[in-house]
Design a protein around this motif. Structure first.
Motif, PDB file in Angstrom:
ATOM      1  N   ASP A   1      -2.820  -5.220   5.203  1.00  0.00           N
ATOM      2  CA  ASP A   1      -2.434  -6.381   4.406  1.00  0.00           C
ATOM      3  C   ASP A   1      -2.714  -6.094   2.926  1.00  0.00           C
ATOM      4  O   ASP A   1      -3.867  -5.886   2.539  1.00  0.00           O
ATOM      5  CB  ASP A   1      -3.222  -7.615   4.867  1.00  0.00           C
ATOM      6  N   LEU A   2      -1.663  -6.092   2.109  1.00  0.00           N
ATOM      7  CA  LEU A   2      -1.779  -5.738   0.696  1.00  0.00           C
ATOM      8  C   LEU A   2      -2.746  -6.648  -0.053  1.00  0.00           C
ATOM      9  O   LEU A   2      -3.622  -6.179  -0.784  1.00  0.00           O
ATOM     10  CB  LEU A   2      -0.394  -5.767   0.028  1.00  0.00           C
ATOM     11  N   THR A   3      -2.621  -7.933   0.112  1.00  0.00           N
ATOM     12  CA  THR A   3      -3.473  -8.879  -0.616  1.00  0.00           C
ATOM     13  C   THR A   3      -4.940  -8.669  -0.266  1.00  0.00           C
ATOM     14  O   THR A   3      -5.799  -8.594  -1.161  1.00  0.00           O
ATOM     15  CB  THR A   3      -3.050 -10.335  -0.313  1.00  0.00           C
ATOM     16  N   TYR A   4      -5.243  -8.556   1.018  1.00  0.00           N
ATOM     17  CA  TYR A   4      -6.628  -8.333   1.440  1.00  0.00           C
ATOM     18  C   TYR A   4      -7.141  -7.005   0.877  1.00  0.00           C
ATOM     19  O   TYR A   4      -8.270  -6.912   0.395  1.00  0.00           O
ATOM     20  CB  TYR A   4      -6.732  -8.348   2.969  1.00  0.00           C
ATOM     21  N   PHE A   5      -6.315  -5.947   0.950  1.00  0.00           N
ATOM     22  CA  PHE A   5      -6.694  -4.627   0.454  1.00  0.00           C
ATOM     23  C   PHE A   5      -7.066  -4.701  -1.026  1.00  0.00           C
ATOM     24  O   PHE A   5      -8.125  -4.227  -1.438  1.00  0.00           O
ATOM     25  CB  PHE A   5      -5.540  -3.642   0.674  1.00  0.00           C
ATOM     26  N   ILE A   6      -6.202  -5.304  -1.824  1.00  0.00           N
ATOM     27  CA  ILE A   6      -6.459  -5.377  -3.270  1.00  0.00           C
ATOM     28  C   ILE A   6      -7.688  -6.238  -3.561  1.00  0.00           C
ATOM     29  O   ILE A   6      -8.557  -5.846  -4.354  1.00  0.00           O
ATOM     30  CB  ILE A   6      -5.214  -5.887  -4.018  1.00  0.00           C
ATOM     31  N   ASP A   7      -7.773  -7.393  -2.923  1.00  0.00           N
ATOM     32  CA  ASP A   7      -8.929  -8.270  -3.145  1.00  0.00           C
ATOM     33  C   ASP A   7     -10.238  -7.592  -2.755  1.00  0.00           C
ATOM     34  O   ASP A   7     -11.250  -7.731  -3.433  1.00  0.00           O
ATOM     35  CB  ASP A   7      -8.777  -9.584  -2.370  1.00  0.00           C
ATOM     36  N   SER A   8     -10.220  -6.852  -1.669  1.00  0.00           N
ATOM     37  CA  SER A   8     -11.441  -6.230  -1.152  1.00  0.00           C
ATOM     38  C   SER A   8     -11.869  -4.985  -1.923  1.00  0.00           C
ATOM     39  O   SER A   8     -13.061  -4.735  -2.096  1.00  0.00           O
ATOM     40  CB  SER A   8     -11.256  -5.854   0.318  1.00  0.00           C
ATOM     41  N   PHE A   9     -10.888  -4.200  -2.363  1.00  0.00           N
ATOM     42  CA  PHE A   9     -11.231  -2.895  -2.925  1.00  0.00           C
ATOM     43  C   PHE A   9     -10.939  -2.739  -4.417  1.00  0.00           C
ATOM     44  O   PHE A   9     -11.426  -1.808  -5.041  1.00  0.00           O
ATOM     45  CB  PHE A   9     -10.527  -1.790  -2.142  1.00  0.00           C
TER      46      PHE A   9
ATOM     47  N   PHE B   1      -2.871   1.326  -2.210  1.00  0.00           N
ATOM     48  CA  PHE B   1      -2.410   0.790  -0.930  1.00  0.00           C
ATOM     49  C   PHE B   1      -1.269   1.636  -0.377  1.00  0.00           C
ATOM     50  O   PHE B   1      -1.275   2.018   0.803  1.00  0.00           O
ATOM     51  CB  PHE B   1      -1.958  -0.669  -1.115  1.00  0.00           C
ATOM     52  N   GLU B   2      -0.296   1.951  -1.219  1.00  0.00           N
ATOM     53  CA  GLU B   2       0.852   2.767  -0.785  1.00  0.00           C
ATOM     54  C   GLU B   2       0.415   4.177  -0.393  1.00  0.00           C
ATOM     55  O   GLU B   2       0.898   4.738   0.586  1.00  0.00           O
ATOM     56  CB  GLU B   2       1.930   2.812  -1.878  1.00  0.00           C
ATOM     57  N   GLN B   3      -0.514   4.753  -1.151  1.00  0.00           N
ATOM     58  CA  GLN B   3      -1.021   6.084  -0.813  1.00  0.00           C
ATOM     59  C   GLN B   3      -1.781   6.062   0.507  1.00  0.00           C
ATOM     60  O   GLN B   3      -1.627   6.970   1.333  1.00  0.00           O
ATOM     61  CB  GLN B   3      -1.912   6.615  -1.942  1.00  0.00           C
ATOM     62  N   CYS B   4      -2.571   5.030   0.734  1.00  0.00           N
ATOM     63  CA  CYS B   4      -3.312   4.901   1.999  1.00  0.00           C
ATOM     64  C   CYS B   4      -2.361   4.668   3.169  1.00  0.00           C
ATOM     65  O   CYS B   4      -2.612   5.149   4.277  1.00  0.00           O
ATOM     66  CB  CYS B   4      -4.335   3.775   1.916  1.00  0.00           C
ATOM     67  N   LYS B   5      -1.282   3.960   2.925  1.00  0.00           N
ATOM     68  CA  LYS B   5      -0.285   3.731   3.973  1.00  0.00           C
ATOM     69  C   LYS B   5       0.345   5.056   4.404  1.00  0.00           C
ATOM     70  O   LYS B   5       0.423   5.356   5.602  1.00  0.00           O
ATOM     71  CB  LYS B   5       0.794   2.777   3.463  1.00  0.00           C
ATOM     72  N   ILE B   6       0.759   5.867   3.449  1.00  0.00           N
ATOM     73  CA  ILE B   6       1.360   7.176   3.750  1.00  0.00           C
ATOM     74  C   ILE B   6       0.350   8.063   4.462  1.00  0.00           C
ATOM     75  O   ILE B   6       0.653   8.690   5.480  1.00  0.00           O
ATOM     76  CB  ILE B   6       1.877   7.843   2.461  1.00  0.00           C
TER      77      ILE B   6
ATOM     78  N   CYS C   1     -10.149   1.981   5.549  1.00  0.00           N
ATOM     79  CA  CYS C   1      -9.992   0.852   4.610  1.00  0.00           C
ATOM     80  C   CYS C   1      -8.621   0.210   4.749  1.00  0.00           C
ATOM     81  O   CYS C   1      -8.494  -1.010   4.728  1.00  0.00           O
ATOM     82  CB  CYS C   1     -10.184   1.328   3.174  1.00  0.00           C
ATOM     83  N   PHE C   2      -7.596   1.030   4.887  1.00  0.00           N
ATOM     84  CA  PHE C   2      -6.234   0.513   4.975  1.00  0.00           C
ATOM     85  C   PHE C   2      -5.927  -0.072   6.348  1.00  0.00           C
ATOM     86  O   PHE C   2      -5.495  -1.208   6.478  1.00  0.00           O
ATOM     87  CB  PHE C   2      -5.227   1.633   4.666  1.00  0.00           C
ATOM     88  N   TYR C   3      -6.163   0.706   7.378  1.00  0.00           N
ATOM     89  CA  TYR C   3      -5.671   0.378   8.711  1.00  0.00           C
ATOM     90  C   TYR C   3      -6.585  -0.574   9.471  1.00  0.00           C
ATOM     91  O   TYR C   3      -6.120  -1.470  10.158  1.00  0.00           O
ATOM     92  CB  TYR C   3      -5.477   1.664   9.514  1.00  0.00           C
ATOM     93  N   ILE C   4      -7.879  -0.382   9.352  1.00  0.00           N
ATOM     94  CA  ILE C   4      -8.826  -1.164  10.143  1.00  0.00           C
ATOM     95  C   ILE C   4      -9.334  -2.377   9.348  1.00  0.00           C
ATOM     96  O   ILE C   4      -9.189  -3.513   9.785  1.00  0.00           O
ATOM     97  CB  ILE C   4     -10.015  -0.295  10.609  1.00  0.00           C
ATOM     98  N   GLU C   5      -9.926  -2.122   8.168  1.00  0.00           N
ATOM     99  CA  GLU C   5     -10.548  -3.226   7.433  1.00  0.00           C
ATOM    100  C   GLU C   5      -9.539  -4.208   6.862  1.00  0.00           C
ATOM    101  O   GLU C   5      -9.721  -5.410   6.974  1.00  0.00           O
ATOM    102  CB  GLU C   5     -11.451  -2.669   6.342  1.00  0.00           C
ATOM    103  N   SER C   6      -8.489  -3.715   6.218  1.00  0.00           N
ATOM    104  CA  SER C   6      -7.530  -4.639   5.605  1.00  0.00           C
ATOM    105  C   SER C   6      -6.373  -4.976   6.544  1.00  0.00           C
ATOM    106  O   SER C   6      -5.542  -5.817   6.218  1.00  0.00           O
ATOM    107  CB  SER C   6      -6.983  -4.067   4.300  1.00  0.00           C
ATOM    108  N   GLU C   7      -6.344  -4.303   7.689  1.00  0.00           N
ATOM    109  CA  GLU C   7      -5.286  -4.510   8.690  1.00  0.00           C
ATOM    110  C   GLU C   7      -3.893  -4.415   8.073  1.00  0.00           C
ATOM    111  O   GLU C   7      -2.991  -5.174   8.386  1.00  0.00           O
ATOM    112  CB  GLU C   7      -5.486  -5.836   9.416  1.00  0.00           C
TER     113      GLU C   7
END
Length: 151
Positions: free
Chosen positions: A102-110, A123-128, A94-100
């Motif tokens: 991108d914080l805005t895309y991640f929040i809007d999508s999920f 988002f921050e937890q998925c980044k780590i 979800c973080f790396y592939i789907e939202s690439e």
């Protein structure tokens, strides 16, 4: 060093693994463990441990299951490890592939704008989590596991 060596017998977990040979090849480089840290009214809190057998690098991930789930036992541990690995790979995806990343895309999508604060935290937890996972697995191997672990 992880206590429960070779806990994942991929032949016993065939129902969850498509393309078992390819998946087993990737997983054979690792030892896994899942340790119950805490149990309360909200659920079960675990430490999920992955050790790269070749490099001896050990990574730990926090993992939580809701109270409706079955408590960890010696009998269901291999299945729970696959479930945990699957969840971590989904978070990565979800973080790396789907939202690439991108914080805005991640929040809007999920999450949607009404859950903005929760979305930033996730988002921050998925980044780590993603950065840790990439220390021991290639994107190609993560994608193969994503396609081949089916719960």
């Amino acid at each position: 060093m992880i206590i429960s060596k070779r806990i994942l017998d991929t032949n016993r977990l065939k129902e969850y693994l498509k393309n078992n040979e390819e998946t087993a090849k990737i997983l054979s480089d690792f030892d896994f463990d899942l340790i119950l840290l805490k149990e309360n009214a909200e659920g079960f809190y675990y430490s999920f441990i992955i050790e790269n057998i070749k490099t001896k690098e050990i990574l730990t991930f926090d993992y939580k299951e809701g109270k409706a789930r079955e408590r960890l036992t010696i009998y269901n541990k291999p299945t729970k490890i696959i479930e945990c690995l699957h969840c971590i790979i989904l978070d990565f995806y979800c973080f790396y592939i789907e939202s690439e990343k991108d914080l805005t895309y991640f929040i809007d999508s999920f999450y949607g704008s009404e859950f903005y604060k929760e979305g930033i935290k996730a988002f921050e937890q998925c980044k780590i989590l993603s950065e840790k996972l990439l220390r021991i697995l290639s994107i190609s191997d993560i994608e193969k596991l994503y396609k081949n672990i089916e719960l």
